[in-house]
Scaffold this motif. Structure first.
Motif, PDB file in Angstrom:
ATOM      1  N   TYR A 133      40.364  73.990 134.467  1.00  0.00           N
ATOM      2  CA  TYR A 133      39.274  74.968 134.273  1.00  0.00           C
ATOM      3  C   TYR A 133      37.942  74.275 134.296  1.00  0.00           C
ATOM      4  N   LYS A 179      43.337  64.854 137.100  1.00  0.00           N
ATOM      5  CA  LYS A 179      42.033  65.494 137.331  1.00  0.00           C
ATOM      6  C   LYS A 179      40.961  64.956 136.375  1.00  0.00           C
ATOM      7  N   ILE A 180      41.283  64.957 135.080  1.00  0.00           N
ATOM      8  CA  ILE A 180      40.276  64.532 134.093  1.00  0.00           C
ATOM      9  C   ILE A 180      40.069  63.022 134.159  1.00  0.00           C
ATOM     10  N   ASP A 230      49.133  54.681 135.395  1.00  0.00           N
ATOM     11  CA  ASP A 230      49.654  56.033 135.587  1.00  0.00           C
ATOM     12  C   ASP A 230      51.095  55.891 136.036  1.00  0.00           C
TER      13      ASP A 230
HETATM   14  P1  NAI Z   1      46.689  66.105 135.279  1.00  0.00           P
HETATM   15  O1  NAI Z   1      48.054  66.663 135.347  1.00  0.00           O
HETATM   16  O2  NAI Z   1      45.733  66.342 136.401  1.00  0.00           O
HETATM   17  O3  NAI Z   1      46.788  64.517 135.075  1.00  0.00           O
HETATM   18  C1  NAI Z   1      47.706  63.888 134.211  1.00  0.00           C
HETATM   19  C2  NAI Z   1      47.985  62.496 134.750  1.00  0.00           C
HETATM   20  O4  NAI Z   1      48.864  61.842 133.826  1.00  0.00           O
HETATM   21  C3  NAI Z   1      48.681  62.506 136.124  1.00  0.00           C
HETATM   22  O5  NAI Z   1      48.049  61.620 137.010  1.00  0.00           O
HETATM   23  C4  NAI Z   1      50.104  62.040 135.796  1.00  0.00           C
HETATM   24  O6  NAI Z   1      50.694  61.299 136.851  1.00  0.00           O
HETATM   25  C5  NAI Z   1      49.849  61.149 134.583  1.00  0.00           C
HETATM   26  N1  NAI Z   1      51.059  60.895 133.816  1.00  0.00           N
HETATM   27  C6  NAI Z   1      52.152  61.696 133.662  1.00  0.00           C
HETATM   28  N2  NAI Z   1      53.075  61.081 132.904  1.00  0.00           N
HETATM   29  C7  NAI Z   1      52.554  59.870 132.579  1.00  0.00           C
HETATM   30  C8  NAI Z   1      53.035  58.778 131.824  1.00  0.00           C
HETATM   31  N3  NAI Z   1      54.256  58.800 131.260  1.00  0.00           N
HETATM   32  N4  NAI Z   1      52.241  57.697 131.688  1.00  0.00           N
HETATM   33  C9  NAI Z   1      51.012  57.651 132.272  1.00  0.00           C
HETATM   34  N5  NAI Z   1      50.496  58.670 133.004  1.00  0.00           N
HETATM   35  C10 NAI Z   1      51.264  59.750 133.157  1.00  0.00           C
HETATM   36  O7  NAI Z   1      46.095  66.599 133.893  1.00  0.00           O
HETATM   37  P2  NAI Z   1      44.552  66.722 133.482  1.00  0.00           P
HETATM   38  O8  NAI Z   1      44.043  68.062 133.857  1.00  0.00           O
HETATM   39  O9  NAI Z   1      43.812  65.519 133.913  1.00  0.00           O
HETATM   40  O10 NAI Z   1      44.696  66.735 131.880  1.00  0.00           O
HETATM   41  C11 NAI Z   1      45.129  65.600 131.152  1.00  0.00           C
HETATM   42  C12 NAI Z   1      45.430  66.010 129.729  1.00  0.00           C
HETATM   43  O11 NAI Z   1      44.217  66.385 129.079  1.00  0.00           O
HETATM   44  C13 NAI Z   1      46.334  67.252 129.592  1.00  0.00           C
HETATM   45  O12 NAI Z   1      47.674  66.888 129.588  1.00  0.00           O
HETATM   46  C14 NAI Z   1      45.924  67.837 128.282  1.00  0.00           C
HETATM   47  O13 NAI Z   1      46.818  67.389 127.287  1.00  0.00           O
HETATM   48  C15 NAI Z   1      44.534  67.244 128.005  1.00  0.00           C
HETATM   49  N6  NAI Z   1      43.478  68.254 127.879  1.00  0.00           N
HETATM   50  C16 NAI Z   1      42.719  68.259 126.742  1.00  0.00           C
HETATM   51  C17 NAI Z   1      41.698  69.176 126.572  1.00  0.00           C
HETATM   52  C18 NAI Z   1      40.815  69.175 125.346  1.00  0.00           C
HETATM   53  O14 NAI Z   1      40.081  70.138 125.114  1.00  0.00           O
HETATM   54  N7  NAI Z   1      40.798  68.141 124.537  1.00  0.00           N
HETATM   55  C19 NAI Z   1      41.456  70.191 127.590  1.00  0.00           C
HETATM   56  C20 NAI Z   1      42.277  70.070 128.777  1.00  0.00           C
HETATM   57  C21 NAI Z   1      43.263  69.146 128.885  1.00  0.00           C
END
Ligand code: NAI
Length: 343
Positions: free
Chosen positions: A99, A153-154, A173
């Motif tokens: 988002y 993404k983040i 990663d």
């Molecule tokens: P994403 O799915 O785009 O990226 C996650 C990354 O983590 C991917 O590159 C994936 O390959 C990697 N990954 C998966 N398993 C792994 C492992 N065992 N070891 C290392 N890397 C691994 O997700 P996005 O959008 O970047 O979000 C990341 C996290 O941020 C979400 O899972 C969520 O928990 C958190 N988040 C927190 C928010 C807040 O308000 N504090 C808001 C939105 C997300």
């Protein structure tokens, strides 16, 4: 379509109100969280809309199914609070995969800058007309090494921001992306080299307590830990111990392992029962925000837009682009990739 909206916050109402009207979805807003005691409120609704700390475990799912609920719309990206296996074949689950990754990445940098330049202390001092600089010495981020765990993404946007500050970026990663602007290293190497470590991976069995008793002794002395991902990525007691032993130089936490009963509520004037959280907050080098990294106008608009679109697609029997199921990424013949529903 009638949707029971749990854990409603005042900031949800304008954006969801707007899209509900435009897309003809009837929301009933409940302040309470979804759990085994409250799920009866969803009786007679087509679906529920839930957030990060709602309890969507198997017993709740079974009851929701019995009450006629057929869709769970997460208004967030993370889904560690949902038992996807228990939902399979009964209730479809949709989420908002992205988002505003900028909102979270920018908040992460805001926390880091606040910590290293002692802005949190300076703000309070000057409010009291105390203009002393004593104890406010920080350090340059330029030239320091940041270790990013999770380059999705983040993580990628955070890497771009760090590059702008002239930092060296290394990353770990499980599924490295050759297009990411970083050098991938092993986890141990990342722990050894990083002046700053930022967590951007999802919470899973593998990443549970990725910062904990085992990894903290491997950190570079004085490392700063940033967590804007999920609380249980860090063992909070081990972190506290690492801070007391001067291994961890500072911690900036937007999420906390036991946040469910505390975050998003006003406890000023009350005794907080969680001793670990209270002790962490009392530390001069710990900054806590209460899961607010996502909270920007742009993100709220996108969350409401995608969530209502997900619900609309469900209502008209269409393919659910943002559907989740426990087999995601694990099966060869994926229904979702065939543009069909997961079941
Ligand atoms: P994403 O799915 O785009 O990226 C996650 C990354 O983590 C991917 O590159 C994936 O390959 C990697 N990954 C998966 N398993 C792994 C492992 N065992 N070891 C290392 N890397 C691994 O997700 P996005 O959008 O970047 O979000 C990341 C996290 O941020 C979400 O899972 C969520 O928990 C958190 N988040 C927190 C928010 C807040 O308000 N504090 C808001 C939105 C997300």
């Amino acid at each position: 379509m009638k949707i029971a909206f749990f854990d409603t916050k005042d900031y949800d109402l304008p954006s969801f109100g707007k899209f509900a009207k435009e897309r003809n979805i009837e929301f009933k807003f409940f302040e309470t969280r979804l759990d085994e005691d409250t799920c009866g409120l969803a009786r007679g609704f087509d679906g529920v809309c839930v957030f990060v700390n709602d309890d969507v475990s198997a017993p709740v799912i079974d009851k929701l199914y019995e009450y006629g609920v057929r869709i769970i719309a997460l208004r967030c990206a993370g889904y560690n609070n949902v038992d996807l296996k228990a939902c399979f074949g009964k209730i479809h689950v949709v989420r908002v995969p992205a988002y505003s990754p900028y909102a979270v990445a920018e908040h992460t940098m805001a926390l880091l800058l606040t910590s290293v330049r002692r802005i949190h202390k300076a703000y309070i001092r000057t409010k009291d007309f105390n203009f002393s600089l004593s104890g406010l010495t920080g350090f340059d981020l330029h030239g320091k090494t940041v270790g990013v765990i999770g380059t999705g993404k983040i993580g990628k946007i955070f890497i771009g921001i760090c590059r702008g500050f002239g930092m060296n970026v290394i990353a770990y990663d499980k599924y490295p992306d050759p297009k990411a602007d970083c050098a991938y290293v092993s986890l141990d190497e990342l722990f050894r080299q990083s002046d700053v470590i930022s967590l951007h991976c999802p919470l899973s069995e593998e990443t549970y307590h990725i910062i904990g008793e085992e990894s903290i002794p491997k950190l570079k002395k004085g490392a700063i830990i940033l967590n804007t991902s999920r609380g249980a990525l860090i063992d909070a007691d081990a972190l506290l111990d690492g801070i007391k032993r001067r291994i961890v130089g500072a911690a900036c936490l937007d999420v906390y392992e036991e946040e469910t009963d505390v975050f998003f509520h006003d406890f000023s004037g009350h005794i907080v029962e969680d001793d670990t959280l209270a002790r962490l907050i009392s530390m001069p080098n710990v900054i806590v925000t209460s899961h607010q990294a996502f909270l920007t106008e742009e993100a709220l608009e996108n969350i409401a837009d995608t969530t209502t679109q997900n619900l609309l697609d469900f209502g008209r029997g269409a393919h659910l682009e943002n559907e989740l199921c426990y087999r995601c990424g694990r099966v060869e013949d994926c229904m979702k990739e065939r543009k069909e529903r997961c079941f």
